[in-house]
Motif scaffolding. Structure first.
Motif, PDB file in Angstrom:
ATOM      1  N   TYR A  21       0.835  -1.197   0.000  1.00  0.00           N
ATOM      2  CA  TYR A  21       0.000   0.000   0.000  1.00  0.00           C
ATOM      3  C   TYR A  21       0.875   1.254   0.000  1.00  0.00           C
ATOM      4  O   TYR A  21       0.655   2.172  -0.788  1.00  0.00           O
ATOM      5  N   GLN A  42     -10.118   7.782  -4.725  1.00  0.00           N
ATOM      6  CA  GLN A  42      -9.849   7.259  -3.388  1.00  0.00           C
ATOM      7  C   GLN A  42     -10.700   6.020  -3.114  1.00  0.00           C
ATOM      8  O   GLN A  42     -10.208   5.041  -2.572  1.00  0.00           O
ATOM      9  N   ASP A  43     -11.961   6.065  -3.519  1.00  0.00           N
ATOM     10  CA  ASP A  43     -12.845   4.911  -3.335  1.00  0.00           C
ATOM     11  C   ASP A  43     -12.363   3.711  -4.140  1.00  0.00           C
ATOM     12  O   ASP A  43     -12.359   2.577  -3.650  1.00  0.00           O
ATOM     13  N   SER A  46      -9.151   2.208  -2.607  1.00  0.00           N
ATOM     14  CA  SER A  46      -9.496   1.467  -1.383  1.00  0.00           C
ATOM     15  C   SER A  46     -10.150   0.136  -1.714  1.00  0.00           C
ATOM     16  O   SER A  46      -9.805  -0.902  -1.136  1.00  0.00           O
ATOM     17  N   GLU A  47     -11.078   0.162  -2.655  1.00  0.00           N
ATOM     18  CA  GLU A  47     -11.759  -1.075  -3.030  1.00  0.00           C
ATOM     19  C   GLU A  47     -10.800  -2.076  -3.670  1.00  0.00           C
ATOM     20  O   GLU A  47     -10.894  -3.275  -3.418  1.00  0.00           O
TER      21      GLU A  47
END
Length: 189
Positions: A21, A42-43, A46-47
């Motif tokens: 990460y 960002q979503d 993250s997913e």
């Protein structure tokens, strides 16, 4: 796309995922943000990491293969996002088209231009009205209230609302006619 072990693999545990990460998320975010903007990126990032974590199952993988796989997951998530967005836009477009025809668009453009020209004088004319007339007119024009709804909102009889509405319109109409504006009976004034 499933993960496949590579030569000289390493276990993808929490520490390895955190390291991945830290080394990859910013670059992945930049890649995704160029396509869909920073908030959605960002979503998606993250997913993508959640998908990676869910499919790790204690297997071993080479870091470069995992990075490539992660970008593949992000790309697939982007495709899903773009398809969903296109569906929403098509649905909104159909809904809007069903509510609007070409004549209506012309009327709206004309009304907007007229409103723009009259905005300054109309504001002054509204300020000159009695407070009671102004309240009734604004509730009718801006809130799209009926006389009955206005009567309930102001706690006055409907006949009083109708009288104030008539008087306020008459005063505005008089001012409008005095400006040499092309006034027609179709107007709501």
């Amino acid at each position: 796309m499933a993960l496949t072990p590579e030569v000289a693999p390493a276990v993808l545990d929490e520490a390895a995922l955190l390291e991945l990460y830290e080394s990859t998320a910013e670059r992945l975010h930049r890649y995704v943000a160029r396509r869909v903007g920073a908030d959605t990126a960002q979503d998606v990032v993250s997913e993508a990491f959640l998908v990676l974590w869910d499919q790790r199952a204690g297997q071993t993988y080479e870091a470069d293969a995992i990075r490539a796989w992660l970008y593949g997951v992000a790309t697939n998530l982007l495709r899903g996002h773009v398809r969903a967005e296109e569906r929403k836009l098509r649905a909104w477009s159909k809904e809007y088209a069903a509510r609007t025809d070409e004549a209506d668009i012309g009327d709206r453009v004309s009304a907007a231009a007229d409103a723009d020209v009259l905005a300054g004088p109309l504001t002054a004319w509204l300020a000159e009205l009695r407070v009671e007339e102004r309240e009734v007119l604004l509730l009718h024009a801006w809130a799209d209230f009926t006389p009955t709804e206005i009567a309930v909102a102001l706690d006055v009889p409907v006949a009083t609302v109708r009288t104030r509405l008539h008087r306020g319109r008459a005063r505005l109409r008089t001012r409008l006619v005095a400006t040499d504006y092309d006034f027609t009976e179709d107007s709501h004034v």
